[in-house]
Write a protein that holds these residues in place. Structure first.
Motif, PDB file in Angstrom:
ATOM      1  N   GLY A  88     -81.722  10.668  23.498  1.00  9.19           N
ATOM      2  CA  GLY A  88     -82.841  10.101  24.262  1.00  9.19           C
ATOM      3  C   GLY A  88     -83.986   9.710  23.340  1.00  9.19           C
ATOM      4  N   THR A 131     -84.651   6.925  21.941  1.00  8.23           N
ATOM      5  CA  THR A 131     -85.055   5.513  21.933  1.00  8.23           C
ATOM      6  C   THR A 131     -86.133   5.212  22.971  1.00  8.23           C
ATOM      7  OG1 THR A 131     -83.243   5.023  23.438  1.00  8.23           O
ATOM      8  CG2 THR A 131     -82.807   4.731  21.102  1.00  8.23           C
ATOM      9  N   GLY A 132     -86.655   6.251  23.645  1.00  9.58           N
ATOM     10  CA  GLY A 132     -87.660   6.031  24.688  1.00  9.58           C
ATOM     11  C   GLY A 132     -89.081   6.199  24.177  1.00  9.58           C
ATOM     12  N   ILE A 184     -91.293   8.796  24.068  1.00 10.33           N
ATOM     13  CA  ILE A 184     -91.616   9.927  23.188  1.00 10.33           C
ATOM     14  C   ILE A 184     -90.791   9.852  21.898  1.00 10.33           C
ATOM     15  CG2 ILE A 184     -91.644  12.460  22.986  1.00 10.33           C
ATOM     16  CD1 ILE A 184     -93.733  11.261  24.943  1.00 10.33           C
ATOM     17  N   ARG A 197     -77.934   3.581  22.572  1.00 11.42           N
ATOM     18  CA  ARG A 197     -77.008   2.682  23.271  1.00 11.42           C
ATOM     19  C   ARG A 197     -76.998   1.299  22.646  1.00 11.42           C
ATOM     20  NH1 ARG A 197     -78.007   3.247  29.659  1.00 11.42           N
ATOM     21  NH2 ARG A 197     -80.230   3.303  29.154  1.00 11.42           N
ATOM     22  N   ASP A 214     -73.237   6.350  23.665  1.00 11.69           N
ATOM     23  CA  ASP A 214     -73.878   6.564  24.961  1.00 11.69           C
ATOM     24  C   ASP A 214     -73.852   8.059  25.283  1.00 11.69           C
ATOM     25  OD1 ASP A 214     -74.492   6.758  27.677  1.00 11.69           O
ATOM     26  OD2 ASP A 214     -73.640   4.779  28.102  1.00 11.69           O
ATOM     27  N   ALA A 215     -75.021   8.625  25.494  1.00 11.17           N
ATOM     28  CA  ALA A 215     -75.113  10.073  25.713  1.00 11.17           C
ATOM     29  C   ALA A 215     -74.415  10.520  26.994  1.00 11.17           C
ATOM     30  CB  ALA A 215     -76.581  10.501  25.733  1.00 11.17           C
ATOM     31  N   THR A 216     -74.124   9.591  27.894  1.00 12.42           N
ATOM     32  CA  THR A 216     -73.413  10.007  29.114  1.00 12.42           C
ATOM     33  C   THR A 216     -71.917  10.184  28.842  1.00 12.42           C
ATOM     34  OG1 THR A 216     -73.134   7.728  29.864  1.00 12.42           O
ATOM     35  CG2 THR A 216     -75.091   8.890  30.655  1.00 12.42           C
ATOM     36  N   ASP A 222     -77.950   8.196  38.799  1.00 10.72           N
ATOM     37  CA  ASP A 222     -78.382   7.982  37.416  1.00 10.72           C
ATOM     38  C   ASP A 222     -79.023   9.269  36.870  1.00 10.72           C
ATOM     39  OD1 ASP A 222     -78.715   6.056  35.222  1.00 10.72           O
ATOM     40  OD2 ASP A 222     -80.858   6.322  35.568  1.00 10.72           O
ATOM     41  N   VAL A 282     -77.727  11.455  33.656  1.00 15.75           N
ATOM     42  CA  VAL A 282     -78.533  11.502  32.423  1.00 15.75           C
ATOM     43  C   VAL A 282     -79.295  12.825  32.313  1.00 15.75           C
ATOM     44  CG1 VAL A 282     -80.256  10.312  31.029  1.00 15.75           C
ATOM     45  CG2 VAL A 282     -78.773   8.994  32.554  1.00 15.75           C
ATOM     46  N   PRO A 320     -93.812  19.512  28.940  1.00 15.53           N
ATOM     47  CA  PRO A 320     -95.061  18.747  28.812  1.00 15.53           C
ATOM     48  C   PRO A 320     -95.607  18.333  30.174  1.00 15.53           C
ATOM     49  CG  PRO A 320     -93.194  17.657  27.697  1.00 15.53           C
ATOM     50  CD  PRO A 320     -92.632  18.697  28.603  1.00 15.53           C
ATOM     51  N   THR A 321     -96.913  18.199  30.241  1.00 20.54           N
ATOM     52  CA  THR A 321     -97.533  17.606  31.435  1.00 20.54           C
ATOM     53  C   THR A 321     -97.279  16.086  31.373  1.00 20.54           C
ATOM     54  OG1 THR A 321     -99.609  17.317  30.252  1.00 20.54           O
ATOM     55  CG2 THR A 321     -99.373  19.363  31.516  1.00 20.54           C
ATOM     56  N   ALA A 322     -97.993  15.319  32.175  1.00 19.01           N
ATOM     57  CA  ALA A 322     -97.745  13.867  32.235  1.00 19.01           C
ATOM     58  C   ALA A 322     -98.138  13.182  30.912  1.00 19.01           C
ATOM     59  CB  ALA A 322     -98.548  13.271  33.379  1.00 19.01           C
ATOM     60  N   TYR A 323     -97.567  11.992  30.697  1.00 19.69           N
ATOM     61  CA  TYR A 323     -97.909  11.186  29.512  1.00 19.69           C
ATOM     62  C   TYR A 323     -98.940  10.126  29.896  1.00 19.69           C
ATOM     63  CZ  TYR A 323     -93.507  13.336  28.043  1.00 19.69           C
ATOM     64  OH  TYR A 323     -92.511  14.233  27.765  1.00 19.69           O
ATOM     65  N   THR A 334     -88.419   3.226  34.065  1.00 20.45           N
ATOM     66  CA  THR A 334     -89.432   3.486  33.029  1.00 20.45           C
ATOM     67  C   THR A 334     -89.559   2.346  32.028  1.00 20.45           C
ATOM     68  OG1 THR A 334     -87.821   4.654  31.677  1.00 20.45           O
ATOM     69  CG2 THR A 334     -89.125   5.987  33.176  1.00 20.45           C
TER      70      THR A 334
HETATM   71  N1  LIG Z   1     -93.071  10.683  32.006  1.00 21.67           N
HETATM   72  C1  LIG Z   1     -93.768  11.783  31.984  1.00 21.67           C
HETATM   73  O1  LIG Z   1     -94.971  11.806  32.268  1.00 21.67           O
HETATM   74  C2  LIG Z   1     -93.060  13.053  31.594  1.00 21.67           C
HETATM   75  C3  LIG Z   1     -93.746  14.236  31.692  1.00 21.67           C
HETATM   76  C4  LIG Z   1     -93.134  15.394  31.232  1.00 21.67           C
HETATM   77  C5  LIG Z   1     -91.858  15.347  30.707  1.00 21.67           C
HETATM   78  N2  LIG Z   1     -91.183  14.158  30.651  1.00 21.67           N
HETATM   79  C6  LIG Z   1     -89.840  14.184  30.006  1.00 21.67           C
HETATM   80  O2  LIG Z   1     -90.001  13.879  28.614  1.00 21.67           O
HETATM   81  C7  LIG Z   1     -88.790  13.325  28.109  1.00 21.67           C
HETATM   82  C8  LIG Z   1     -89.048  12.045  27.336  1.00 21.67           C
HETATM   83  O3  LIG Z   1     -89.668  11.084  28.180  1.00 21.67           O
HETATM   84  P1  LIG Z   1     -89.773   9.549  27.788  1.00 21.67           P
HETATM   85  O4  LIG Z   1     -90.971   9.015  28.497  1.00 21.67           O
HETATM   86  O5  LIG Z   1     -89.651   9.399  26.311  1.00 21.67           O
HETATM   87  O6  LIG Z   1     -88.447   8.966  28.488  1.00 21.67           O
HETATM   88  P2  LIG Z   1     -87.951   7.420  28.474  1.00 21.67           P
HETATM   89  O7  LIG Z   1     -88.894   6.566  27.728  1.00 21.67           O
HETATM   90  O8  LIG Z   1     -87.613   7.055  29.871  1.00 21.67           O
HETATM   91  O9  LIG Z   1     -86.589   7.512  27.593  1.00 21.67           O
HETATM   92  C9  LIG Z   1     -85.404   7.985  28.162  1.00 21.67           C
HETATM   93  C10 LIG Z   1     -84.325   8.118  27.116  1.00 21.67           C
HETATM   94  O10 LIG Z   1     -83.090   8.452  27.802  1.00 21.67           O
HETATM   95  C11 LIG Z   1     -82.112   7.443  27.504  1.00 21.67           C
HETATM   96  N3  LIG Z   1     -81.301   7.093  28.677  1.00 21.67           N
HETATM   97  C12 LIG Z   1     -81.766   6.774  29.912  1.00 21.67           C
HETATM   98  N4  LIG Z   1     -80.728   6.451  30.712  1.00 21.67           N
HETATM   99  C13 LIG Z   1     -79.611   6.564  29.970  1.00 21.67           C
HETATM  100  C14 LIG Z   1     -78.226   6.369  30.242  1.00 21.67           C
HETATM  101  N5  LIG Z   1     -77.794   5.983  31.460  1.00 21.67           N
HETATM  102  N6  LIG Z   1     -77.339   6.560  29.265  1.00 21.67           N
HETATM  103  C15 LIG Z   1     -77.757   6.959  28.023  1.00 21.67           C
HETATM  104  N7  LIG Z   1     -79.058   7.169  27.700  1.00 21.67           N
HETATM  105  C16 LIG Z   1     -79.968   6.977  28.669  1.00 21.67           C
HETATM  106  C17 LIG Z   1     -82.907   6.192  27.130  1.00 21.67           C
HETATM  107  O11 LIG Z   1     -82.072   5.337  26.379  1.00 21.67           O
HETATM  108  P3  LIG Z   1     -82.327   3.723  26.416  1.00 21.67           P
HETATM  109  O12 LIG Z   1     -83.537   3.484  25.540  1.00 21.67           O
HETATM  110  O13 LIG Z   1     -81.059   3.173  25.864  1.00 21.67           O
HETATM  111  O14 LIG Z   1     -82.582   3.351  27.849  1.00 21.67           O
HETATM  112  C18 LIG Z   1     -84.064   6.814  26.341  1.00 21.67           C
HETATM  113  O15 LIG Z   1     -83.642   7.133  25.028  1.00 21.67           O
HETATM  114  C19 LIG Z   1     -87.903  13.109  29.318  1.00 21.67           C
HETATM  115  O16 LIG Z   1     -86.997  14.183  29.422  1.00 21.67           O
HETATM  116  C20 LIG Z   1     -88.878  13.112  30.474  1.00 21.67           C
HETATM  117  O17 LIG Z   1     -88.274  13.493  31.693  1.00 21.67           O
HETATM  118  C21 LIG Z   1     -91.761  13.006  31.070  1.00 21.67           C
END
Ligand SMILES: NC(=O)c1ccc[n+]([C@@H]2O[C@H](COP(=O)([O-])OP(=O)(O)OC[C@H]3O[C@@H](n4cnc5c(N)ncnc54)[C@H](OP(=O)(O)O)[C@@H]3O)[C@@H](O)[C@H]2O)c1
Length: 365
Positions: free
Chosen positions: A50, A52-53, A55, A75, A94-96, A127, A131, A192-195, A358
């Motif tokens: 994960g 590539t997102g 964080i 991916r 693919d992590a899935t 989904d 994931v 973590p809290t929200a981003y 996202t």
């Molecule tokens: N958003 C918030 O405020 C918040 C708060 C607290 C904790 N969190 C948690 O913090 C963590 C990081 O968040 P983030 O904002 O960095 O998440 P993000 O930007 O949505 O990134 C999600 C990651 O999961 C991968 N992924 C998603 N769907 C997939 C699939 N079907 N198959 C394979 N890989 C897949 C994505 O790959 P691709 O780039 O290929 O799509 C990406 O690397 C997550 O666990 C999130 O739940 C979030």
């Protein structure tokens, strides 16, 4: 007592609670964590699932700066050309798919696996299952089987009151790690809290002269969001640290007035920074609850309505549940929003985010 009267009473009590919580937070020093990088690596391989997102783009370069050897399962092969991944080993897969995760772990001796995996469509239950649960479990199983020294699960502060689908899966993963359901691996859980982008999702709307939606008074809850750079530093501090093994670590950003806010407070920041008079679109929680109840009934007949119900519930969730955790870092929500003032902010509305997942969030600030 009529339902709406109960909601009004709750609204008043919630506002009082928010004011008291804000007063407490802003007059107290959070001493749980000391901000600053601790610990450096010696070339140990750290696989980020994960990565590539949002964080991941901060975590991967931070790992490299701190002396680790980051590897990312992606991916897409394209990320090899992006500056954040210049010092990372990129494995396409693919992590899935369990075999892809295992291949990434065994490609070289791996000291640590970190999971940032999260479904891109939080309103798509299947989904999320694949994931937020299944893919993370592939990572845990591969770590167990291949002598990984630490598995770090980036969970969510929301698991304290899990109501949304991804939070339930995050909590399930936590339980399975703690209970060693998939075999023994030393673990660390970070909540973590929200981003920042999530608290800023209406920034573009406010900039374009639209109103900012609040429920009732807009002060149902309090949040201290955390910057991704600060979270990345915090995560790397836990890497191969004996004190972090077997610990659940809630973490948020600074307990300061420019970072600890109600949703109305976040709106006020947007109006101030865009030099606009505040303009609120007030929705009563009672009417929102009725809408949720009505669409929930209808969604039993029409499956397509399920994601809409999720959208309504998620909008309510983020507006009523406190996300307040011990502070780490120096960056603030205000500082983040200041960077948005002079640029096109491709946010779209909250509704659009729910529709598109996202991917609509900016990844470059
Ligand atoms: N958003 C918030 O405020 C918040 C708060 C607290 C904790 N969190 C948690 O913090 C963590 C990081 O968040 P983030 O904002 O960095 O998440 P993000 O930007 O949505 O990134 C999600 C990651 O999961 C991968 N992924 C998603 N769907 C997939 C699939 N079907 N198959 C394979 N890989 C897949 C994505 O790959 P691709 O780039 O290929 O799509 C990406 O690397 C997550 O666990 C999130 O739940 C979030």
């Amino acid at each position: 007592m009529a339902y709406s009267t109960i909601t009004n009473l709750d609204a008043t009590a919630a506002q009082k609670h928010s004011h008291e919580l804000l007063d407490r937070i802003l007059s107290t020093e959070s001493t749980t964590y000391v901000t600053g990088p601790t610990g450096t690596g010696n070339g140990e391989r750290v696989l980020v699932l994960g990565g590539t997102g949002y964080i991941g783009r901060a975590l991967v370069p931070e790992l490299a700066r701190r002396g680790y050897r980051p590897a990312v399962l992606s991916r897409s092969a394209e990320i090899k050309n992006e500056p954040e991944y210049a010092d990372a080993e990129v494995i396409v897969g693919d992590a899935t798919r369990a075999a892809d995760v295992t291949a990434a772990v065994v490609a070289a001796p791996t000291a640590v696996v970190i999971s940032l995996l999260s479904g891109r469509k939080p309103n798509d239950a299947e989904d999320c299952r694949q994931v937020d649960h299944e893919a993370v479990v592939h990572g845990i199983k591969a770590a167990v089987a291949h002598d990984v020294k630490q598995f770090i699960h980036i969970s969510d502060y929301g698991v304290y009151r899990p109501e949304l689908i991804p939070q339930v899966y995050k909590m399930q993963v936590e339980g399975e790690l703690i209970g060693q359901h998939h075999g023994f691996v030393p673990w660390t859980i970070i909540r973590p809290t929200a981003y920042f982008p999530y608290l800023s999702v209406a920034f573009g709307d406010v900039k374009n002269g639209l109103a900012y939606r609040i429920y009732d008074h807009g002060e149902w809850n309090v949040v201290n969001p955390i910057a991704r750079e600060d979270l990345a530093e915090f995560i790397v501090n836990q890497v191969l640290d004996d004190d972090a093994i077997g610990r659940v670590l809630p973490v948020g950003g600074p307990w300061t007035a420019d970072n600890t806010v109600t949703l109305k407070g976040a709106g006020e920041l947007m109006f101030e920074l865009n030099d606009k008079q505040p303009s609120w679109e007030v929705v009563t929680m009672a009417s929102w609850d009725k809408k949720i109840a009505r669409l929930t009934r209808l969604s039993k007949l029409t499956k397509q309505l399920k994601p809409v119900v999720f959208y309504l519930e998620a909008a309510k969730y983020w507006s009523v549940v406190d996300h307040v955790a011990p502070a780490y870092g120096t960056r603030t929500l205000r500082g983040f929003m200041e960077k948005l003032v002079d640029r096109e902010f491709p946010t779209g509305s909250y509704r659009e985010r729910m529709r598109s997942g996202t991917n609509v969030m900016p990844t470059d600030i």
